[in-house]
Design a protein around this motif. Structure first.
Motif, PDB file in Angstrom:
ATOM      1  N   GLN A  10      27.486 -31.201 -76.614  1.00 26.58           N
ATOM      2  CA  GLN A  10      28.667 -32.011 -76.875  1.00 26.58           C
ATOM      3  C   GLN A  10      28.732 -33.144 -75.852  1.00 26.58           C
ATOM      4  N   ALA A  11      29.223 -34.294 -76.287  1.00 23.58           N
ATOM      5  CA  ALA A  11      29.250 -35.471 -75.427  1.00 23.58           C
ATOM      6  C   ALA A  11      30.406 -36.364 -75.861  1.00 23.58           C
ATOM      7  N   CYS A  12      30.630 -37.419 -75.096  1.00 21.21           N
ATOM      8  CA  CYS A  12      31.645 -38.394 -75.459  1.00 21.21           C
ATOM      9  C   CYS A  12      31.045 -39.792 -75.362  1.00 21.21           C
ATOM     10  N   SER A  53      27.741 -32.030 -71.976  1.00 19.85           N
ATOM     11  CA  SER A  53      27.762 -30.644 -71.513  1.00 19.85           C
ATOM     12  C   SER A  53      27.334 -29.737 -72.657  1.00 19.85           C
ATOM     13  N   ASP A  54      27.167 -28.462 -72.335  1.00 27.79           N
ATOM     14  CA  ASP A  54      26.881 -27.477 -73.376  1.00 27.79           C
ATOM     15  C   ASP A  54      28.097 -27.310 -74.278  1.00 27.79           C
ATOM     16  N   VAL A  55      27.829 -26.955 -75.526  1.00 32.13           N
ATOM     17  CA  VAL A  55      28.916 -26.579 -76.427  1.00 32.13           C
ATOM     18  C   VAL A  55      29.472 -25.230 -75.976  1.00 32.13           C
ATOM     19  N   ASN A  58      35.134 -32.828 -70.966  1.00 29.04           N
ATOM     20  CA  ASN A  58      35.336 -32.259 -69.629  1.00 29.04           C
ATOM     21  C   ASN A  58      34.821 -33.163 -68.514  1.00 29.04           C
ATOM     22  N   GLY A  59      34.263 -34.324 -68.871  1.00 29.53           N
ATOM     23  CA  GLY A  59      33.860 -35.297 -67.854  1.00 29.53           C
ATOM     24  C   GLY A  59      32.618 -34.938 -67.070  1.00 29.53           C
ATOM     25  N   TRP A  60      31.807 -33.995 -67.548  1.00 25.54           N
ATOM     26  CA  TRP A  60      30.633 -33.572 -66.776  1.00 25.54           C
ATOM     27  C   TRP A  60      29.559 -34.651 -66.777  1.00 25.54           C
ATOM     28  N   SER A 117      35.517 -34.827 -77.353  1.00 28.29           N
ATOM     29  CA  SER A 117      34.094 -34.483 -77.380  1.00 28.29           C
ATOM     30  C   SER A 117      33.580 -34.535 -78.808  1.00 28.29           C
ATOM     31  N   ARG A 118      32.317 -34.921 -78.957  1.00 32.27           N
ATOM     32  CA  ARG A 118      31.680 -34.999 -80.263  1.00 32.27           C
ATOM     33  C   ARG A 118      30.371 -34.227 -80.237  1.00 32.27           C
ATOM     34  N   LEU A 119      30.026 -33.664 -81.376  1.00 30.63           N
ATOM     35  CA  LEU A 119      28.761 -32.942 -81.461  1.00 30.63           C
ATOM     36  C   LEU A 119      27.621 -33.936 -81.402  1.00 30.63           C
ATOM     37  N   LEU A 120      26.611 -33.617 -80.609  1.00 31.53           N
ATOM     38  CA  LEU A 120      25.461 -34.499 -80.435  1.00 31.53           C
ATOM     39  C   LEU A 120      24.185 -33.687 -80.581  1.00 31.53           C
TER      40      LEU A 120
END
Length: 602
Positions: free
Chosen positions: A141-143, A149-151, A209-211, A227-230
Motif C-alpha cells: 500500500q502506498a500514497c 508500507s506493507d498491507v 501511515n507516512g512510512w 492509502s492505495r493498493l499498489l
C-alpha cells in the motif's frame, strides 16, 4: 547494491536516476527490496564525486528552497569481480510472502489455487515456509506522496473477532490475474476480494501511515492522504522527478567562472567581506584567484548571489545559446568540450518544399547533458512544463532526511537543431481550422485535468506541432544515422516567439558519440519529406485520424490523431511521456485537412 551486507545485484549509474532510484522497488530471483535513500550511499567523499553544473545547481536550489546543494554521481562499482568497491544499500521489502501449497482434491476440481500468506519472520533462512518455496507478495500500500508500507492484511480481512490470528490465504481462480479473481480469506471464514481492496471509494486500507522505509526504519511523516493498493512491479510504482540542462558556453570572465565552479562551498563560507581571506584558501579555488584582491573576490561573490540566471527558464537560456552559434563547418576546435555548435549554411541543406518553413539548421558537434534526480512520486508522474520548469501540485518524496546531495549523471553527445520560421508558426495558429482543432484538444486536456485533479496548463498548439514533428523526425532519422530510435531524444523549444526542435543522443562515455546524427543535418529536407509523407496516413486510420480527444472512450484525452502506428516513440526519447501529440496539426490527415502547418504543394 547490498541488503544485510550482502551483494545482491548491480545497476547502471543512469538507472539510479530512473528505474532504480532511491525509493524504487526492485525484484531479485528469490527476494525483493526497496532501494535505499542517498543517506545510505557510501559516505566517503571519494565515492561522492561532484558533478559541476552551476546552472542546474542554482535551478534546483531555487526550486527546492535550499541554501546550497551538490550534484553527485552514483557511486561506481568495482571494475573487476575481485575488487571491493562502494555499495548502495537496499532494504528487504515487503515483509509478507506467499508460500506454495498443495491442492487437495476439492481445490483441484474447482481450479482454485490457494497460497498461504506468511510474514518474513515465519520463514527460514532460505525463504521457505514448512519446506515450501515462498515468494514476496506483489501487493503493498502506498500514497501519492511516495510513502509505502506493507498491507495490514489482518485489518483488511473482515474477521468477526478483531483478535483473530488464524492463517490467511490468497485464493486465485482463473488464469487472467485480474483482481476480481483474487480473494484473501482467513481460516475463520472471513474473506475479501482484492478488487474491493483496490476500490478507492471504499478506503479499506485507511489513511497513509507516512512510512519511508527507503530512508531507514526510524523515518516517517505525518500524512493525510488515503492509502492505495499498489502492485510492486507495476509501471506506476515509481516515477523519478528529474531535471536536465545542456551545459552552455561560459560567457563570464575568469574570476566569475572560478566563483561559479566553487559556488557550493563559497555560498556556505563567504558570509561577509571579512571571510574572504579564509575562503580564498579553498583547494583549487586559491590557484584560480591568486591574482585577484579580496575586494574583487567579494564583489564576484555578491554578484553571483544576485545573479538572475536561475530566474531564466531552462530552455530559454539553451535556445539563446544554440541560436547564437556562428556559421561554419567545425573548422576550428575550441577548448570547450561541453558545447560546440555551428549553424549549417543554407546551401548545404535547403531544398524547395517543406524546408521553406525552416529558418535555420544548427549542428551541435558537442553537447553535455546533466540530469539530476530531485525526488519521486507514485501513481502519478510529475513532469516539467514546456519550458523545462516544475510547476505543479504533486508532492514528491524526499531522497534524504536532510537533502544536500542529489544524484546526477552527465552524458556527452551530439545533436541536430532546426528552427521553424516564427512568422509562419504565428500565422498558422490564427487560422480558423487550427483554432477549431485546438479547441477539441483543449477539451481533452480539461477532461484529463478533472480526472487527475491537476493544475497543469495546456501547452498550446505551437508545442504540440513541434512535439509531433519531433517524433516523426526521430523515426526518419533513426533509419540512416546509425543510432536506434530509442537512443535519440528530443528537446522542444517554445520560447519568446521562437520555435525549435533539438534531436540529440548522448552517452556516459568521456568523448561522447561519433558524429552520425550531426551528419544528418545536411539531409534535413529528405527527412522532412519522408516524415510528412509517412505521417499523412496511419495504419490505424480512420480510427486514428478521427480520434476525438474530448470524447475518448479509451481515456486518451491528450492525443489527437496519434497512436502507436504513427507518432508514439519510446518513452526514453520523449520529454512529455508520449502525450500532447496530433498529426493533424502537422500534415493533412484523413478527414481533416485544414489544420496542418505543412500543406502539400498545389
Amino acid at each position: 547494491m547490498t541488503t544485510s551486507g550482502k551483494t545482491v545485484g548491480e545497476v547502471r549509474a543512469s538507472q539510479m536516476l530512473t528505474t532504480y532510484g532511491p525509493g524504487s522497488l526492485i525484484d531479485f530471483p528469490m527476494d525483493a527490496a526497496i532501494m535505499g535513500g542517498v543517506n545510505h550511499w557510501p559516505r566517503k567523499e571519494e565515492y561522492r564525486k561532484e558533478i559541476v553544473e552551476p546552472r542546474l545547481r542554482e535551478k534546483l536550489a531555487t526550486m527546492l528552497q535550499l541554501p546550497t546543494l551538490r550534484l553527485i554521481a552514483p557511486p561506481a562499482g568495482e571494475s573487476m569481480p575481485w575488487e571491493k568497491g562502494p555499495r548502495v544499500r537496499a532494504f528487504r521489502f515487503p515483509g509478507w510472502f506467499l508460500a506454495e501449497a498443495d491442492l487437495d482434491d476439492d481445490q483441484q476440481k474447482s481450479d482454485v489455487r490457494s497460497r498461504r500468506l506468511v510474514q518474513r519472520r515465519e520463514l527460514d533462512g532460505k525463504l521457505r515456509f514448512e519446506d515450501k518455496r515462498a515468494v514476496p507478495v506483489r501487493f503493498v500500500q502506498a500514497c501519492v506522496r511516495g510513502h509505502i508500507s506493507d498491507v495490514h492484511w489482518r485489518r483488511v480481512v473482515p474477521c468477526s473477532d478483531a483478535a483473530c490470528r488464524r492463517p490467511l490465504w490468497l485464493d486465485e481462480s482463473g488464469s487472467g490475474g485480474d483482481l476480481s479473481d483474487l480473494v484473501v480469506r482467513c481460516e475463520c471464514g472471513a474473506r475479501v476480494s482484492m478488487a474491493e481492496v483496490a476500490d478507492r471509494s471504499k478506503n479499506m486500507l485507511g489513511s497513509c501511515n507516512g512510512w519511508r522505509p527507503w530512508l531507514g526504519k526510524a523515518y516517517s511523516d505525518e500524512c493525510d492522504q488515503p492509502s492505495r493498493l499498489l502492485i510492486r512491479t507495476a509501471t506506476n510504482a515509481y516515477f523519478g522527478q528529474t531535471m536536465s540542462v545542456l551545459s552552455l558556453p561560459q560567457k563570464k570572465d575568469n574570476l566569475a567562472a572560478a566563483v561559479e565552479n566553487h559556488w557550493s562551498a563559497l555560498d556556505a563560507m563567504a558570509a561577509n567581506r571579512e571571510s574572504v581571506p579564509i575562503v580564498r584558501l579553498l583547494p583549487g579555488f586559491s590557484n584560480e584567484v591568486e591574482s585577484y584582491s579580496d575586494d574583487q573576490i567579494w564583489s564576484a561573490v555578491e554578484a553571483a548571489r544576485q545573479d538572475g540566471a536561475s530566474a531564466v527558464p531552462v530552455k530559454e537560456a539553451e535556445l539563446e545559446s544554440i541560436l547564437d552559434a556562428p556559421p561554419g563547418y567545425m573548422q576550428d576546435l575550441p577548448a570547450d568540450r561541453d558545447f560546440l555548435a555551428r549553424k549549417l549554411p543554407d546551401s548545404e541543406w535547403r531544398e524547395p518544399g517543406a524546408c521553406d518553413q525552416v529558418e535555420c539548421v544548427v549542428q551541435l558537434h558537442r553537447l553535455r547533458v546533466v540530469t539530476a534526480l530531485t525526488g519521486f512520486t507514485r501513481f502519478e508522474p510529475r513532469t516539467p512544463d514546456i519550458h523545462g520548469e516544475y510547476q505543479g501540485d504533486v508532492h514528491v518524496a524526499a531522497l534524504d532526511p536532510e537533502p544536500r546531495d542529489f544524484p546526477a549523471v552527465e552524458n556527452r553527445g551530439e545533436g541536430v537543431f532546426l528552427q521553424l520560421r516564427s512568422g509562419s508558426v504565428d500565422g498558422w495558429t490564427k487560422r480558423p481550422g487550427v483554432e477549431a482543432r485546438v479547441a477539441a484538444l483543449v477539451a481533452g486536456h480539461e477532461r484529463w485535468r478533472e480526472d487527475r485533479d491537476s493544475a497543469m496548463e495546456f501547452p498550446g498548439p505551437e508545442y504540440i506541432l513541434l512535439h509531433t514533428l519531433a517524433h516523426l523526425l526521430i523515426q526518419s532519422v533513426a533509419m540512416t544515422c546509425g543510432y536506434p530510435a530509442t537512443s535519440i531524444r528530443e528537446r522542444i523549444y517554445v520560447e519568446k516567439g521562437q520555435y525549435g526542435i533539438l534531436l540529440y543522443t548522448a552517452t556516459p562515455d568521456a568523448e561522447g558519440t561519433l558524429g552520425g546524427l550531426v551528419a544528418e543535418a545536411r539531409r534535413v529536407a529528405t527527412h522532412l519529406e519522408r516524415a510528412l509523407s509517412e505521417a499523412s496516413l496511419c495504419s490505424s486510420d480512420p480510427i486514428c485520424s478521427q480520434h476525438d480527444a474530448g470524447n475518448s472512450m479509451e481515456n486518451r484525452w491528450l492525443h489527437g490523431a496519434a497512436c502507436h502506428g504513427c507518432c508514439l516513440v519510446a518513452e526514453t526519447s520523449c520529454e512529455m511521456r508520449n502525450e500532447y501529440l496530433d498529426r493533424a496539426l502537422v500534415i493533412p490527415v484523413l478527414g481533416l485537412d485544414d489544420a496542418a502547418f505543412f500543406q502539400p504543394a498545389p
